[in-house]
Design a protein around this motif. Sequence first.
Motif, PDB file in Angstrom:
ATOM      1  N   LEU A 120       0.835  -1.206   0.000  1.00 49.38           N
ATOM      2  CA  LEU A 120       0.000   0.000   0.000  1.00 49.38           C
ATOM      3  C   LEU A 120       0.867   1.253   0.000  1.00 49.38           C
ATOM      4  CD1 LEU A 120      -2.739  -1.056   2.582  1.00 49.38           C
ATOM      5  CD2 LEU A 120      -3.105  -0.623   0.144  1.00 49.38           C
ATOM      6  N   ARG A 121       1.912   1.250   0.807  1.00 52.17           N
ATOM      7  CA  ARG A 121       2.809   2.412   0.852  1.00 52.17           C
ATOM      8  C   ARG A 121       3.479   2.637  -0.486  1.00 52.17           C
ATOM      9  NH1 ARG A 121       5.746   1.013   6.638  1.00 52.17           N
ATOM     10  NH2 ARG A 121       4.041   1.691   8.012  1.00 52.17           N
ATOM     11  N   PRO A 172       5.035 -10.491  -6.185  1.00 56.66           N
ATOM     12  CA  PRO A 172       4.691 -11.574  -7.127  1.00 56.66           C
ATOM     13  C   PRO A 172       3.210 -11.975  -7.086  1.00 56.66           C
ATOM     14  CG  PRO A 172       6.706 -12.073  -5.916  1.00 56.66           C
ATOM     15  CD  PRO A 172       6.093 -10.890  -5.256  1.00 56.66           C
ATOM     16  N   ARG A 173       2.566 -11.794  -5.951  1.00 54.36           N
ATOM     17  CA  ARG A 173       1.156 -12.170  -5.838  1.00 54.36           C
ATOM     18  C   ARG A 173       0.308 -11.078  -6.484  1.00 54.36           C
ATOM     19  NH1 ARG A 173      -0.227 -14.502   0.050  1.00 54.36           N
ATOM     20  NH2 ARG A 173      -2.178 -14.864  -1.089  1.00 54.36           N
ATOM     21  N   ARG A 174      -0.145 -11.353  -7.695  1.00 55.00           N
ATOM     22  CA  ARG A 174      -0.813 -10.332  -8.482  1.00 55.00           C
ATOM     23  C   ARG A 174      -2.113  -9.859  -7.850  1.00 55.00           C
ATOM     24  NH1 ARG A 174       0.327 -11.575 -14.872  1.00 55.00           N
ATOM     25  NH2 ARG A 174       2.523 -12.172 -14.627  1.00 55.00           N
ATOM     26  N   GLY A 175      -2.832 -10.776  -7.222  1.00 51.14           N
ATOM     27  CA  GLY A 175      -4.079 -10.394  -6.582  1.00 51.14           C
ATOM     28  C   GLY A 175      -3.853  -9.389  -5.462  1.00 51.14           C
ATOM     29  N   ARG A 176      -2.799  -9.608  -4.668  1.00 51.15           N
ATOM     30  CA  ARG A 176      -2.482  -8.695  -3.564  1.00 51.15           C
ATOM     31  C   ARG A 176      -2.072  -7.329  -4.125  1.00 51.15           C
ATOM     32  NH1 ARG A 176       1.068 -10.748   1.366  1.00 51.15           N
ATOM     33  NH2 ARG A 176      -0.919 -11.840   1.629  1.00 51.15           N
ATOM     34  N   TRP A 177      -1.271  -7.345  -5.176  1.00 50.55           N
ATOM     35  CA  TRP A 177      -0.854  -6.079  -5.775  1.00 50.55           C
ATOM     36  C   TRP A 177      -2.053  -5.302  -6.311  1.00 50.55           C
ATOM     37  CZ3 TRP A 177      -1.444  -4.526 -10.902  1.00 50.55           C
ATOM     38  CH2 TRP A 177      -0.854  -3.294 -11.221  1.00 50.55           C
ATOM     39  N   PHE A 178      -2.965  -5.992  -6.994  1.00 48.72           N
ATOM     40  CA  PHE A 178      -4.126  -5.306  -7.573  1.00 48.72           C
ATOM     41  C   PHE A 178      -5.059  -4.801  -6.475  1.00 48.72           C
ATOM     42  CE2 PHE A 178      -8.160  -5.389 -10.195  1.00 48.72           C
ATOM     43  CZ  PHE A 178      -7.801  -4.279 -10.957  1.00 48.72           C
ATOM     44  N   ALA A 179      -5.167  -5.545  -5.383  1.00 48.23           N
ATOM     45  CA  ALA A 179      -5.980  -5.089  -4.256  1.00 48.23           C
ATOM     46  C   ALA A 179      -5.407  -3.808  -3.660  1.00 48.23           C
ATOM     47  CB  ALA A 179      -6.059  -6.176  -3.187  1.00 48.23           C
ATOM     48  N   ALA A 180      -4.088  -3.731  -3.541  1.00 45.74           N
ATOM     49  CA  ALA A 180      -3.445  -2.515  -3.025  1.00 45.74           C
ATOM     50  C   ALA A 180      -3.659  -1.353  -3.989  1.00 45.74           C
ATOM     51  CB  ALA A 180      -1.952  -2.771  -2.812  1.00 45.74           C
ATOM     52  N   LYS A 181      -3.561  -1.644  -5.268  1.00 44.53           N
ATOM     53  CA  LYS A 181      -3.785  -0.598  -6.276  1.00 44.53           C
ATOM     54  C   LYS A 181      -5.208  -0.060  -6.169  1.00 44.53           C
ATOM     55  CE  LYS A 181      -1.375   0.353  -9.378  1.00 44.53           C
ATOM     56  NZ  LYS A 181      -0.352   1.435  -9.537  1.00 44.53           N
ATOM     57  N   ALA A 182      -6.173  -0.956  -6.020  1.00 39.96           N
ATOM     58  CA  ALA A 182      -7.572  -0.534  -5.895  1.00 39.96           C
ATOM     59  C   ALA A 182      -7.774   0.291  -4.629  1.00 39.96           C
ATOM     60  CB  ALA A 182      -8.491  -1.756  -5.890  1.00 39.96           C
ATOM     61  N   ALA A 183      -7.097  -0.089  -3.539  1.00 40.14           N
ATOM     62  CA  ALA A 183      -7.261   0.622  -2.273  1.00 40.14           C
ATOM     63  C   ALA A 183      -6.744   2.049  -2.363  1.00 40.14           C
ATOM     64  CB  ALA A 183      -6.538  -0.132  -1.152  1.00 40.14           C
ATOM     65  N   VAL A 184      -5.597   2.234  -3.015  1.00 36.85           N
ATOM     66  CA  VAL A 184      -5.032   3.590  -3.091  1.00 36.85           C
ATOM     67  C   VAL A 184      -5.775   4.447  -4.112  1.00 36.85           C
ATOM     68  CG1 VAL A 184      -2.752   2.847  -2.324  1.00 36.85           C
ATOM     69  CG2 VAL A 184      -3.241   2.940  -4.776  1.00 36.85           C
TER      70      VAL A 184
END
Length: 242
Positions: free
Chosen positions: A7-8, A90-102
């Motif tokens: 997220l940061r 590497p975990r694309r789902g986690r990365w996309f979730a962070a992108k959506a959150a910000v």
Amino acid sequence: MELTPVLRSEWLKIRTLRSLPGTLLALFAATTAFSAIAGVSDTSDPGFDPLFMALSGVVPGQIAAVSFGAMTVSSEFRSGALRLSLAAVPRRGRWFAAKAAVIAVPTLLVGWATALAALLVARAVLGPAADGLTVGEQVRGVMGCGVYLMLMALFAAGLAALLRSGTATLSLLIPFILVVSFVIGDATGTVADFLPDKAGQLVIRGTYEGSSLGPWSGLAVTALWTVAALLAGAWSLRRRDA
């Protein structure tokens, strides 16, 4: 990898790309200005809706929210930036979730501030014509407006991830919002009620007779469109090469 560092990292990207904070500033300025202009309209019309008139600036202003969501995601598809992001996460789902959150949090906060400013400015311009607005209607309008803008930004983000292009996303959404949805928007009681923008905008209306949806059910329809777009974007990220 924990979600907090991701997220940061994603928030840092938004802060360092000047065009993205500028888009949120444009959201505030455009919505407030258009609401002020709408405030000088003819209030003698029998169908005059003071709440919608006060917050009507969100109709053109939402283009900035849509642009923010699309540009935040599409920036990853330039010059191999996505490969670097996925190498770190590497975990694309986690990365996309962070992108959506910000995308969601700043849009929601700016959306609330924008709606409140637009309401106050428009009320000052409308004068006695706005006296009939209840506290409940105004709170619902401001809170719902912020949620609506957040959902539209996330909707654009999901489409940008699916299409892998901010230009393609905006070329699809902007004409739809400004032309297609506007042309068929008055056809209440039809499929137009379930368009993502028209359904969500019921939350900023004081009257919605003739529609098959109410303010919160309309916002729920927009939320369903947004979830579908985000799931499609997440699927594309998982299935396609970076």
